[in-house]
Design an enzyme around this catalytic site. Structure first.
Site, PDB file in Angstrom:
ATOM      1  N   GLU A   1       0.974  -1.479  -0.239  1.00  0.00           N
ATOM      2  CA  GLU A   1       0.025   0.104  -0.253  1.00  0.00           C
ATOM      3  C   GLU A   1       0.663   0.958   0.135  1.00  0.00           C
ATOM      4  O   GLU A   1       1.758   1.557   0.703  1.00  0.00           O
ATOM      5  CB  GLU A   1      -0.752  -0.069   1.596  1.00  0.00           C
ATOM      6  CG  GLU A   1      -1.855   0.904   1.508  1.00  0.00           C
ATOM      7  CD  GLU A   1      -2.245   1.075   2.760  1.00  0.00           C
ATOM      8  OE1 GLU A   1      -2.531   0.565   3.400  1.00  0.00           O
ATOM      9  OE2 GLU A   1      -2.795   2.078   3.271  1.00  0.00           O
TER      10      GLU A   1
ATOM     11  N   ARG B   1       0.165  10.837   0.804  1.00  0.00           N
ATOM     12  CA  ARG B   1       0.777  11.711   1.898  1.00  0.00           C
ATOM     13  C   ARG B   1       2.501  11.994   1.159  1.00  0.00           C
ATOM     14  O   ARG B   1       2.614  13.031   1.863  1.00  0.00           O
ATOM     15  CB  ARG B   1       1.615  10.688   3.155  1.00  0.00           C
ATOM     16  CG  ARG B   1       0.206   9.991   3.988  1.00  0.00           C
ATOM     17  CD  ARG B   1       0.459   9.595   4.877  1.00  0.00           C
ATOM     18  NE  ARG B   1      -0.402   8.346   5.287  1.00  0.00           N
ATOM     19  CZ  ARG B   1      -0.190   7.491   6.297  1.00  0.00           C
ATOM     20  NH1 ARG B   1       0.773   7.776   7.268  1.00  0.00           N
ATOM     21  NH2 ARG B   1      -0.978   6.229   7.083  1.00  0.00           N
TER      22      ARG B   1
ATOM     23  N   LYS C   1     -10.690  -2.040   7.593  1.00  0.00           N
ATOM     24  CA  LYS C   1      -9.125  -1.352   8.196  1.00  0.00           C
ATOM     25  C   LYS C   1      -9.807  -0.823   9.315  1.00  0.00           C
ATOM     26  O   LYS C   1     -10.107  -0.580   9.632  1.00  0.00           O
ATOM     27  CB  LYS C   1      -8.552  -0.504   7.177  1.00  0.00           C
ATOM     28  CG  LYS C   1      -7.637   0.660   8.282  1.00  0.00           C
ATOM     29  CD  LYS C   1      -6.959   1.503   7.441  1.00  0.00           C
ATOM     30  CE  LYS C   1      -6.202   2.118   8.141  1.00  0.00           C
ATOM     31  NZ  LYS C   1      -4.965   2.426   7.489  1.00  0.00           N
TER      32      LYS C   1
END
Ligand code: 3PG
Length: 210
Positions: free
Chosen positions: A41, A45, A129
């Site tokens: 993943e 950011r 998640k």
């Protein structure tokens, strides 16, 4: 279980990666792949994230690369175009769930409470998640919700590491775990692929022991 769930279950450990430089994308993904980790993943950011994603998706078809830290539907679309095979968001946002369906990309929404998990379930999501897993209560949280939300599976992330990932993975409602410990940002910045390779190889033993 659909094919995407099977890919994540086989992977067991999903490195959560933040790249400051797109040129690190391929050496990093190759290091993880060589160590036995073929799902990763990439977080949105940093400005380099989408370029890095596209490089991996293009050059390494054997890697299932997803996008993380998705906060709005436009990011989801951009990640899809760049080659993301799945998406992860830190929280539950119905707009993202609808957008993921229209862009045909699997989404793991983040939840931290039973109410959020119920909402996600009502919106048709059955793989969530759990974030931040350690703050939510970790394994105790997973055990508490298992009998009341038996149809849900979780990917705990946030505070998962080499020491506790096996315990998380032993929980029946845990499909896989995610975490940055496998490829810490400072080791990526130092281009220390050997050190990351060792961490990744250790994490990959989790998939074999499942
Ligand atoms: C995430 O984006 O899922 C988390 O930041 C990862 O958490 P960790 O750094 O505690 O593994």
């Amino acid at each position: 279980m659909d094919e995407f769930h099977q890919i994540l279950q086989r992977a067991a450990v999903i490195p959560v990666v933040t790249l400051d430089r797109a040129e690190h994308a391929l050496p990093l993904a190759r290091t993880l792949l060589d160590a036995g980790l073929d799902v990763l993943e990439l977080t949105l950011r940093t400005p380099a994230a989408l370029e890095a994603l596209a490089l991996i998706a293009e050059a390494l078809p054997g890697v299932t690369v997803g996008v993380g830290t998705v906060l709005d539907p436009r990011q989801l679309q951009a990640a899809r175009v760049a080659g993301a095979r799945f998406a992860v968001s830190p929280g539950l946002d119905p707009r993202l769930i609808h957008a993921a369906r229209s862009f045909d990309i699997p989404l793991l929404p983040g939840v931290m409470t039973p109410s959020e998990a119920m909402q996600a379930r009502a919106l048709g999501c059955d793989l969530l998640k759990l974030f931040p897993a350690d703050v939510a209560g970790g394994i105790a949280w997973l055990r508490a919700v298992a009998p009341v939300l038996p149809a849900l599976a979780f990917c705990p992330t946030g505070g998962v590491d080499a020491a506790n990932c096996a315990a998380y993975l032993a929980e029946p409602n845990v499909l896989c775990v995610g975490g940055s410990w496998v490829a810490p940002r400072r080791l990526i910045a130092a281009a220390d692929w050997a050190a990351i390779g060792r961490l990744a190889a250790q994490a990959a033993t989790r998939r074999m022991s499942r």
